[in-house]
Design an enzyme around this catalytic site. Structure first.
Site, short mmCIF file in Angstrom:
data_model
loop_
_atom_site.label_atom_id
_atom_site.label_comp_id
_atom_site.label_asym_id
_atom_site.label_seq_id
_atom_site.Cartn_x
_atom_site.Cartn_y
_atom_site.Cartn_z
N ILE A 223 -74.97 -2.14 -36.88
CA ILE A 223 -73.66 -1.05 -36.36
C ILE A 223 -73.57 -0.17 -35.62
O ILE A 223 -74.22 0.21 -34.95
CB ILE A 223 -73.50 -0.06 -37.87
CG1 ILE A 223 -73.71 -0.12 -38.63
CG2 ILE A 223 -72.44 0.74 -37.81
CD1 ILE A 223 -73.99 0.17 -40.56
N PRO A 224 -72.99 -1.38 -34.33
CA PRO A 224 -73.19 -1.22 -33.42
C PRO A 224 -73.03 0.39 -32.35
O PRO A 224 -71.66 0.08 -31.52
CB PRO A 224 -71.93 -2.51 -32.92
CG PRO A 224 -70.81 -1.77 -33.61
CD PRO A 224 -71.64 -1.31 -34.92
N CYS A 225 -73.76 1.09 -32.35
CA CYS A 225 -73.60 2.14 -31.83
C CYS A 225 -73.77 2.18 -30.31
O CYS A 225 -73.31 3.24 -29.50
CB CYS A 225 -74.78 3.42 -32.56
SG CYS A 225 -75.76 3.00 -32.63
N HIS A 226 -74.44 1.06 -30.37
CA HIS A 226 -74.45 0.62 -28.29
C HIS A 226 -73.18 0.19 -28.06
O HIS A 226 -73.26 1.00 -26.64
CB HIS A 226 -75.47 -0.24 -27.85
CG HIS A 226 -74.87 -1.64 -28.57
ND1 HIS A 226 -75.49 -1.58 -29.91
CD2 HIS A 226 -74.82 -2.57 -27.86
CE1 HIS A 226 -74.83 -3.25 -30.19
NE2 HIS A 226 -74.44 -3.34 -29.06
N ARG A 227 -72.33 0.73 -28.06
CA ARG A 227 -70.34 0.60 -27.73
C ARG A 227 -69.75 1.21 -27.67
O ARG A 227 -68.77 1.47 -26.70
CB ARG A 227 -70.19 -0.54 -28.50
CG ARG A 227 -71.21 -2.13 -28.67
CD ARG A 227 -69.80 -3.26 -29.82
NE ARG A 227 -70.62 -4.45 -29.81
CZ ARG A 227 -70.66 -5.03 -31.07
NH1 ARG A 227 -69.74 -4.81 -31.72
NH2 ARG A 227 -71.33 -6.88 -31.06
#
Length: 177
Positions: free
Chosen positions: A132-136
């Site tokens: 779940i790409p919270c780094h984006r």
């Protein structure tokens, strides 16, 4: 009952957790006290969903854009789960701002507006990092802020996704990427 396993990645040792059917957590090397997120002690035991997640991670860290073909179960409030669902829509190699997500949450909830700070709290509580790409998610001004895995890890993940890092900057109290 919850299970755990570890995965050695280019950014360090990752811990995966599962309820036996779904991935419930992906914890980065600097995440502390993982067990506090669970009611019971985590049992180190292989699970088929771990094999699927590890294949996904192998592909991701090889520079590919893998599809999530295994179940995820991120537990949180309905607000947080709404934010995490929106995070899953962010394409590989792209970024969005907290305010972009706030507008989308407001629309989905039938509200005039939503707090970017509330969205930031939900993004920061994402239990399944990377997948779940919270780094984006970046600040409205292009700043690389708010990553529980650490800004250096966020930078490494964005570089892996071949983003042009010159478009971002760190807050004044950080060093340049």
């Amino acid at each position: 009952m919850y299970y755990k396993t570890t995965y050695q990645s280019p950014i360090g040792r990752i811990t995966l957790t599962s309820d036996g059917e779904s991935i419930t957590g992906l914890w980065l090397p600097n995440h502390q006290d993982i067990e506090a997120h669970y009611d019971d002690k985590l049992i180190e035991q292989e699970q088929p969903v771990f094999e699927q997640a590890i294949c996904w991670l192998d592909s991701y860290f090889s520079g590919n854009k893998p599809e999530i073909d295994f179940p995820l179960k991120a537990r949180g409030t309905s607000f947080r789960e709404t934010v995490w669902k929106i995070l899953l829509e962010i394409p590989y190699g792209k970024t969005v701002t907290y305010s972009d997500i706030a507008r989308k949450v407001a629309l989905e909830r039938g509200k005039a507006k939503m707090s970017s700070q509330a969205v930031g709290g939900a993004v920061g509580s994402n239990p399944i990092s990377i997948i779940i790409p919270c780094h984006r998610v970046v600040g409205k001004d292009g700043s690389l802020t708010g990553y529980g895995g650490g800004i250096d890890t966020k930078i490494e993940l964005l570089k892996l996704e071949k983003l042009d890092m010159t478009q971002f900057y760190r807050p004044k109290n950080s060093t340049k990427p």
